[in-house]
Design an enzyme around this catalytic site. Structure first.
Site, PDB file in Angstrom:
ATOM      1  N   GLU A 152       5.938  11.981   0.232  1.00 35.19           N
ATOM      2  CA  GLU A 152       4.849  11.394  -0.554  1.00 35.19           C
ATOM      3  C   GLU A 152       3.484  11.941  -0.152  1.00 35.19           C
ATOM      4  OE1 GLU A 152       3.367   6.938  -1.896  1.00 35.19           O
ATOM      5  OE2 GLU A 152       5.462   7.366  -1.514  1.00 35.19           O
ATOM      6  N   ASP A 160       7.958   7.145   0.008  1.00 34.04           N
ATOM      7  CA  ASP A 160       8.075   5.816   0.606  1.00 34.04           C
ATOM      8  C   ASP A 160       9.305   5.093   0.074  1.00 34.04           C
ATOM      9  OD1 ASP A 160       5.843   6.221   2.085  1.00 34.04           O
ATOM     10  OD2 ASP A 160       4.587   4.741   1.073  1.00 34.04           O
ATOM     11  N   TYR A 187       7.536   0.422   8.886  1.00 35.53           N
ATOM     12  CA  TYR A 187       7.000   0.472   7.519  1.00 35.53           C
ATOM     13  C   TYR A 187       6.131  -0.752   7.190  1.00 35.53           C
ATOM     14  CZ  TYR A 187       7.005   1.168   2.449  1.00 35.53           C
ATOM     15  OH  TYR A 187       6.631   1.361   1.148  1.00 35.53           O
TER      16      TYR A 187
END
Length: 711
Positions: free
Chosen positions: A8, A104, A305
């Site tokens: 990403e 992600d 995360y």
């Protein structure tokens, strides 16, 4: 033949390249004999604007609405088109056999990759990297367990449906409201219910009427006993009569009861809880917290995360606890962490629950030991909070004796309650907590004398205004803050996670500040006149948190393969038609209550004064003009006298910095102060480093001040 890895961001691509030893650097990608790794820059492809369907739609006209394309178009974002061309060429390269999506691991990350692949027309097989941290170990482990990309098709369909629905509803509702009332008004399926949430709380506070009530306590041997009662005394005379009855009367200890109890640590952090605590402790806003957390995750690789809604871990993580604890030994919590290294952890612990983890587990430290000197002040605060919560969750419960002493006097019962800590447990991690001892001198049957009586007056208080932290929590659980006709609606809101998602709520709040629908005064969030009028002018359905929760429920069903995305989009189209027709047929009026006599330098119309998160701004009342001028804004420059933040008035050489203490200085004086602070000349490199500090300097006053320096 090689596998193409699509990350990403460039930073994640570099991490993957490092973990997999992809060492040959090219223009826009890395390569070795097995892999090519390239990157997006966030979204490279987005939904087309109305004028990209039809150039006549560039001008906003009520009669053109609703705008509902038969087929949604996507376009390459102009400013990142160079990288798109690089990615496209790699996808179509004959030496690439398949694509590994490494964006992600979530709905939006899936959309980033799939929009690119669809735009290119990819026909090659897909695999998916699904990881919760970007450490070298996590990446290598993830590549040993790559998933078939088709497993995530439903996730993509849900992401695409959400994107298209927001476009259809948002574009049409905003254009309809703006053109109907000739004002810059915006509607959205998430932002409008959020305004309503703030407005409902504000109305509750405005309508609140305080009530006085009274309590009675007795002092015996230095301990205060409270009158036991099932009612609240609003009549002081009633308690005064009880006091009269107690005169010259001894009391008797009816019972002394001790019950051993345990308290347990709070759940591990999800994003919303962490954002709320950062605001409560340090007054750092949700958007700033997320940005800082992203830096800890991507740059420093010391936390997992960020965009998670779970407070739990999966059972397969039990064996990773020791290495994570070891990493926290670099912090001030090393003395509390050290004993945990010899503890045995079990999947039966309450923090492990596979059923309560969907895409990502709770936010916890990774196995990477941080270099504390590399962390900014804000990063340090945030990391410490995550470590503290993580270590607490692994420690034993806090244990205490709950002691209840019951006293009877003249037919009335008074109670003394005390908690005596016996085992600190997880509370040992906090400063100021210690083992307590209560030398209570009472035994059952004791005759005691009353040394003092005390009637206290109290007043009921209204609910508190939302702040940036508590508003996030209210968006997550709106059923606790609004009245619903049916209890099943509360269940719907609870199951769907309320208004928005953990990944979008901070942006929504930020957007509402920027569009002047809400404002913050001394940390209290209130609806502006504009926000109230938006609620009055908007269709009632669009102001309801329930409606957006029902939509979110359907998106979750799409994600699970239990609802058709096409059906959902058709429902959104029908809803949009009703919204537009309702606005067209409305006879309501919009009134600018903040109109000034300052003429717009572009079109000549009078400008509107609006409050922003950091000050005030003049905005042209004509929605098509878009001219803006700063009136004043709070800066990060400090007053040399009282050290409070200065407010900037004007711009350029005419700018003036003022403080609430009365201090004032010109732009020229500020320039001079900066020069002397930097020992004369400031290098471009130093200035760039200063301006890029991740300490919330988005509205840095020196951006204007320093551009006038002769660097």
């Amino acid at each position: 033949m090689k596998s193409l890895i699509l990350a990403e961001k460039p930073s994640v691509a570099r991490d993957i390249a490092d973990a997999l030893q992809i060492n040959q650097k090219r223009n826009g990608y890395f390569e070795n004999n097995q892999y090519i790794v390239t990157w997006a820059l966030g979204h490279l492809v987005t939904n087309a604007t109305p004028e990209q369907y039809d150039k006549n739609l560039k001008e906003w006209r009520l009669e053109d609405l609703p705008i509902i394309p038969k087929y949604m178009k996507t376009v390459v974002i102009g400013k990142t088109s160079k990288q798109f061309k690089t990615v496209k060429a790699l996808i179509l390269d004959n030496k690439v056999k398949d694509i590994i999506i490494a964006t992600d691991a979530g709905r939006e990350g899936e959309l980033v990759a799939r929009l690119i692949l669809d735009k290119v027309g990819n026909k090659k097989p897909l695999r998916r990297l699904w990881i919760s941290s970007v450490t070298k170990k996590a990446i290598q482990q993830g590549f040993k367990n790559l998933k078939d990309g088709r497993q995530y098709n439903d996730l993509y369909y849900a992401a695409l449906a959400r994107s298209e629905a927001d476009w259809i509803v948002g574009i049409n509702a905003t254009r309809a409201l703006t053109t109907k009332y000739d004002a810059q008004l915006s509607l959205g399926r998430v932002q409008t219910p959020t305004i309503q949430l703030v407005n409902t709380r504000q109305q509750e506070i405005n309508q609140f009427k305080p009530q006085q009530y009274y309590t009675l306590s007795l002092t015996v041997k230095g301990f205060d006993f409270q009158l036991e009662s099932n009612q609240r005394y609003t009549n002081k005379e009633t308690l005064e009569q009880i006091v009269n009855n107690l005169k010259n009367v001894d009391g008797k200890i009816k019972s002394v009861a001790t019950k051993h109890k345990k308290s347990y640590p709070q759940s591990l952090y999800n994003l919303t809880d962490l954002q709320q605590d950062m605001y409560r402790r340090y007054k750092i806003g949700p958007k700033e917290t997320l940005n800082t957390l992203q830096s800890l995750y991507e740059r420093h690789k010391v936390v997992t995360y960020p965009r998670t809604d779970s407070n739990y871990l999966t059972t397969d993580m039990v064996d990773t606890m020791k290495e994570r604890i070891q990493a926290t030994m670099a912090t001030t919590y090393k003395d509390q962490a050290r004993p945990l290294m010899s503890k045995t952890f079990s999947s039966k612990m309450s923090i492990f629950n596979n059923q309560k983890v969907s895409d990502h587990h709770a936010i916890i430290p990774t196995e990477v030991r941080p270099v504390m000197s590399d962390l900014s002040n804000r990063e340090l605060k945030l990391y410490d909070m995550i470590v503290e919560r993580f270590l607490e969750a692994l420690m034993s419960p806090h244990e205490y004796d709950a002691i209840t002493v019951t006293l009877e006097v003249a037919g009335h019962t008074f109670v003394l309650k005390e908690n005596v800590t016996t085992v600190l447990g997880f509370k040992s991690i906090r400063q100021g907590e210690s083992i307590t001892e209560m030398q209570q001198p009472f035994s059952e049957g004791d005759e005691v004398k009353i040394s003092k009586t005390n009637i206290r007056e109290h007043e009921t208080t209204p609910p508190e205004y939302f702040n940036e932290g508590s508003l996030l929590k209210a968006m997550e659980n709106p059923q606790n803050f609004i009245q619903l006709k049916d209890k099943k609606y509360a269940q719907t809101l609870k199951q769907t996670g309320g208004i928005g998602t953990v990944a979008t709520r901070a942006d929504i709040i930020d957007k509402l500040f920027n569009m002047n629908a809400i404002e913050s005064r001394d940390g209290k969030i209130k609806v502006t006149s504009k926000g109230k009028q938006i609620l009055e002018l908007a269709p009632e359905e669009l102001t309801s948190p329930l409606l957006t929760a029902q939509w979110e429920e359907k998106l979750l069903l799409i994600e699970r393969g239990k609802y058709q995305a096409k059906t959902f989009i058709n429902e959104m189209k029908d809803f949009t038609k009703d919204v537009v027709n309702g606005i067209k047929n409305s006879d309501r009026k919009y009134k600018h209550d903040n109109l000034t006599t300052t003429e717009c330098p572009t079109c000549g119309k009078f400008m509107i004064k609006v409050k922003t998160k950091n000050g005030q701004m003049l905005v042209c009342q004509d929605p098509s003009c878009k001219t803006k001028k700063n009136v004043q804004r709070k800066t990060n420059a400090r007053c040399p006298n009282c050290k409070k933040k200065l407010t900037l008035f004007g711009k350029g050489k005419e700018a003036v910095y003022r403080c609430v203490c009365g201090h004032s200085e010109t732009q020229a004086h500020m320039d001079q102060r900066m020069k002397s602070k930097s020992s004369g000349k400031v290098s471009r490199k130093e200035m760039k480093k200063y301006m890029n500090k991740n300490e919330g300097l988005d509205n840095n006053p020196f951006k204007d001040a320093l551009k006038n320096l002769n660097l």
